[in-house]
Structure formats: structure tokens, C-alpha cells
Scaffold this active site. Structure first.
Site, mmCIF file in Angstrom:
data_model
loop_
_atom_site.group_PDB
_atom_site.id
_atom_site.type_symbol
_atom_site.label_atom_id
_atom_site.label_comp_id
_atom_site.label_asym_id
_atom_site.label_seq_id
_atom_site.Cartn_x
_atom_site.Cartn_y
_atom_site.Cartn_z
ATOM 1 N N GLU A 46 5.921 1.387 -2.012
ATOM 2 C CA GLU A 46 5.404 2.459 -2.870
ATOM 3 C C GLU A 46 4.637 1.892 -4.069
ATOM 4 O O GLU A 46 3.559 2.379 -4.402
ATOM 5 C CB GLU A 46 6.546 3.349 -3.369
ATOM 6 C CG GLU A 46 7.289 4.104 -2.275
ATOM 7 C CD GLU A 46 6.406 5.083 -1.508
ATOM 8 O OE1 GLU A 46 5.285 5.386 -1.966
ATOM 9 O OE2 GLU A 46 6.844 5.546 -0.437
ATOM 10 N N ASN A 50 0.546 2.234 -4.442
ATOM 11 C CA ASN A 50 -0.058 2.886 -5.608
ATOM 12 C C ASN A 50 -1.192 2.058 -6.201
ATOM 13 O O ASN A 50 -2.198 2.599 -6.637
ATOM 14 C CB ASN A 50 0.999 3.171 -6.676
ATOM 15 C CG ASN A 50 1.748 4.460 -6.408
ATOM 16 O OD1 ASN A 50 1.412 5.201 -5.488
ATOM 17 N ND2 ASN A 50 2.757 4.723 -7.209
ATOM 18 N N ARG A 102 -1.694 13.748 -1.039
ATOM 19 C CA ARG A 102 -0.441 12.978 -1.181
ATOM 20 C C ARG A 102 0.692 13.846 -1.678
ATOM 21 O O ARG A 102 0.481 14.901 -2.254
ATOM 22 C CB ARG A 102 -0.669 11.796 -2.127
ATOM 23 C CG ARG A 102 -1.709 10.889 -1.588
ATOM 24 C CD ARG A 102 -1.744 9.524 -2.207
ATOM 25 N NE ARG A 102 -2.431 8.688 -1.265
ATOM 26 C CZ ARG A 102 -1.819 7.941 -0.358
ATOM 27 N NH1 ARG A 102 -0.514 7.845 -0.348
ATOM 28 N NH2 ARG A 102 -2.513 7.260 0.516
HETATM 29 N N1 LIG Z 1 -0.861 1.715 -10.278
HETATM 30 C C1 LIG Z 1 -1.357 2.915 -10.635
HETATM 31 N N2 LIG Z 1 -2.565 3.017 -11.257
HETATM 32 C C2 LIG Z 1 -3.074 4.219 -11.609
HETATM 33 N N3 LIG Z 1 -2.445 5.404 -11.378
HETATM 34 C C3 LIG Z 1 -1.250 5.367 -10.770
HETATM 35 C C4 LIG Z 1 -0.646 4.137 -10.355
HETATM 36 N N4 LIG Z 1 0.544 4.428 -9.781
HETATM 37 C C5 LIG Z 1 0.672 5.770 -9.832
HETATM 38 N N5 LIG Z 1 -0.386 6.342 -10.413
HETATM 39 C C6 LIG Z 1 -0.575 7.797 -10.707
HETATM 40 O O1 LIG Z 1 0.704 8.417 -10.654
HETATM 41 C C7 LIG Z 1 0.702 9.488 -9.696
HETATM 42 C C8 LIG Z 1 2.068 9.599 -9.044
HETATM 43 O O2 LIG Z 1 2.340 8.447 -8.237
HETATM 44 P P1 LIG Z 1 3.312 8.589 -6.982
HETATM 45 O O3 LIG Z 1 3.361 7.305 -6.266
HETATM 46 O O4 LIG Z 1 4.605 9.184 -7.426
HETATM 47 O O5 LIG Z 1 2.586 9.707 -6.099
HETATM 48 P P2 LIG Z 1 1.257 9.541 -5.212
HETATM 49 O O6 LIG Z 1 0.910 8.107 -5.038
HETATM 50 O O7 LIG Z 1 0.214 10.416 -5.796
HETATM 51 O O8 LIG Z 1 1.715 10.173 -3.816
HETATM 52 P P3 LIG Z 1 2.613 9.405 -2.706
HETATM 53 O O9 LIG Z 1 3.231 8.225 -3.385
HETATM 54 O O10 LIG Z 1 3.617 10.433 -2.286
HETATM 55 O O11 LIG Z 1 1.663 9.011 -1.634
HETATM 56 C C9 LIG Z 1 -0.450 9.173 -8.762
HETATM 57 O O12 LIG Z 1 -0.973 10.353 -8.156
HETATM 58 C C10 LIG Z 1 -1.454 8.506 -9.676
HETATM 59 O O13 LIG Z 1 -2.219 9.463 -10.380
HETATM 60 MG MG LIG Z 2 2.302 6.723 -4.445
#
Ligand SMILES: Nc1ncnc2c1ncn2[C@@H]1O[C@H](COP(=O)(O)OP(=O)(O)OP(=O)(O)O)[C@@H](O)[C@H]1O
Ligand SMILES: [Mg+2]
Lengths: 142, 118
Positions: A46, A50, A102
Site C-alpha cells: 500500500e 501510493n 480507487r
Molecule cells: N505518497 C503520496 N503522495 C501523494 N499523495 C498521497 C500519497 N499517499 C497517499 N496520498 C493521498 O492520500 C489519499 C489516500 O490514500 P490511500 O492509499 O488511503 O487511498 P488511495 O490510494 O486513494 O486508494 P487505494 O489505496 O484504496 O487504492 C490518496 O488518494 C492520495 O490523494
Molecule cells: Mg493507496
């Protein structure tokens, strides 16, 4: 010296598996159980996904991974030099995603599958997440 | 444990009238997501009404895989169709499925014989 490793690679989808398996191997060497390793794999996947998906929109950048043995287990940190997160508290909420395709579950899994979880992020500078995982106490007499 | 390290996802599809069974194996993560999405969308566009996705040979699943499953559910349910997931009773794939709440819209079944007949 405590046991550790560091890895740097470009933010490509195929490197998610590389990071996941590398941490799993490290955790296995430290004596984590298989169910614990399964949880660690999801958490790492995860965090690294990200970076690939969100940190560098339309571009490639660094995935930084560090794993270190601690007194009672393992500390994993994943960092990037990407766009950062405006509102970390909001981003950590279940179902929050800036991408309509997502589910917004990544942070939920990272938090559930680690014993301590921290996110540090600065818009325009990047993001660093740290997860601590404790090893199950070895069985009596083992 | 190194087995399956970055093991590409494998997709086997069987169609019987309006029902399609899709057997996935390997690791269903960010790398595999586009490939699985494309195959499932192809079935939906081809008129499949019921899609049974067999995840019992999947060794790894995370939110990227879950997102593909839920996105296909949304597309198919708009057309009145449904998706059933076959999964083992325990293990990390099961845990992740349970935690995600997808079972509220896609039943988690143990085998094909549990898929309701139409
Ligand atoms: N490394 C990162 N750099 C920039 N934004 C990030 C990063 N990690 C997370 N985010 C932001 O935080 C939000 C939530 O992250 P999270 O992993 O919980 O959900 P997601 O990635 O959108 O969906 P999923 O993990 O279910 O595929 C993301 O939609 C993104 O906007
Ligand atoms: Mg994610």
C-alpha cells in the site's frame, strides 16, 4: 550495528512487488511468523503503491524504502520526493481518495496491519510513512 | 516465500451464455490491475451478465486489486448484472476482502456450486 537495509528504485508498478518481497524476506529472517509477514506485505504494498500512483503525477520519481530491526520487531519507512499531501488527517480517513477509481483503503490497511503508524508529508516536498511491527512473543520454551 | 515474487497475474476465462467465470492466479496488485481490468471490461462490454471471479489461487491482494473489482461491480450493476467472488475461508486475501466491505455488494463464496442459479 542493528540489521537494516535501504532500497531506492523508480516509481514503477513492477517495483511494488520488489519492495514487498524484499521486506517480507527481511521480516522472515527476523523470525516473524507467516501471518505477520502476510500483513507486512499488504502494508508495504500500500505504501509503495501510493508512491507510484500519487506522488509523481504523470512522471517517475524515487521510491525510498528502509527497513530496520528494532528491539521488539521491525521499523519500515517508505518515502518519496513527490507532491505531498495537503491534508494528512483527511487522506487517512477510510474511503477518502483523490482518484475516483480507487477505494481509499491504502492508509486503512497500513494502519491496521502495523502496530504504530505515522505519516509525515509536506506539499511540494514529499511524503514519508513509518510503520512499526512487533514480533509475536516466541512460544514458551521455544 | 519467494515463490510468487512479482509473479505475473494469470487470467483464465470461461464463458457459458450470460455467465463468465474468470480464474485469477498469482499476485493481484498495482502491476496486475490494468490487465485484469481490461479482461473484465471486455466481458462486460461483450454482454456478460454474471461474472464469477475465482480468487482462490490468488496469493496476494491489496487495495489496487480491490479497486478493480469494485469498479467492475459498478459497471456491471448499472447493466443489471452481478459479480460473485470465490475465495478461500482464510488467509490474507480473505482478510483484505472482509476488511474492504466489498462483500456487501459482491458475495464471497467458497465454490462455484454456491453461485445462485438463474
Ligand atoms: N505518497 C503520496 N503522495 C501523494 N499523495 C498521497 C500519497 N499517499 C497517499 N496520498 C493521498 O492520500 C489519499 C489516500 O490514500 P490511500 O492509499 O488511503 O487511498 P488511495 O490510494 O486513494 O486508494 P487505494 O489505496 O484504496 O487504492 C490518496 O488518494 C492520495 O490523494
Ligand atoms: Mg493507496
Amino acid at each position: 550495528m542493528t540489521q537494516y537495509f535501504e532500497l531506492a528504485c523508480p516509481s514503477r508498478p513492477e517495483n511494488v512487488g520488489l519492495c514487498r518481497v524484499t521486506v517480507a524476506t527481511f521480516a522472515a529472517n527476523l523470525g516473524f511468523t507467516l501471518p505477520e509477514i502476510e500483513e507486512i506485505k499488504v502494508a508495504v504494498s500500500e505504501a509503495v503503491s501510493n508512491v507510484v500512483v500519487h506522488a509523481y503525477p504523470g512522471a517517475e520519481g524515487l521510491i525510498g524504502l528502509r527497513c530496520e530491526e528494532s528491539a521488539d520487531g521491525l521499523v519500515i519507512s517508505v518515502h518519496d520526493k513527490g507532491v505531498g499531501i495537503e491534508d494528512v488527517a483527511k487522506a487517512r480517513q477510510a474511503s477518502f481518495s483523490t482518484d475516483p477509481e480507487r477505494m481509499g483503503l491504502g492508509f486503512v490497511f497500513m494502519e491496521s496491519f502495523s502496530d504504530e503508524f505515522r505519516v509525515e508529508s509536506q506539499p511540494g516536498k514529499g511524503t514519508r510513512i513509518e510503520m512499526r511491527k512487533r514480533r509475536e512473543a516466541p512460544a514458551e520454551g521455544a | 516465500m519467494l515463490e510468487g515474487a512479482g509473479k505475473p497475474v494469470q487470467i483464465a476465462i470461461r464463458r457459458q451464455g450470460p455467465t463468465a467465470t474468470v480464474r485469477l492466479s498469482g499476485e493481484f496488485d498495482l502491476k496486475a490491475a490494468p490487465q485484469v481490468r481490461e479482461q473484465l471490461d471486455g466481458l462486460i462490454d461483450g454482454g456478460a451478465q454474471r461474472i464469477v471471479i475465482d480468487l482462490r489461487q490468488v496469493r496476494f491482494l491489496d487495495s489496487s486489486g480491490l479497486g478493480v473489482l469494485l469498479g467492475r461491480y459498478r459497471r456491471l450493476s448499472e447493466r443489471g448484472g452481478s459479480i460473485y467472488l470465490l475465495t478461500a475461508a482464510e488467509g490474507s486475501v480473505r482478510t483484505v476482502l472482509e476488511m474492504s466491505g466489498v462483500r456487501q455488494v459482491m458475495p464471497l463464496l467458497a465454490s462455484e456450486s454456491e453461485v445462485p442459479r438463474t
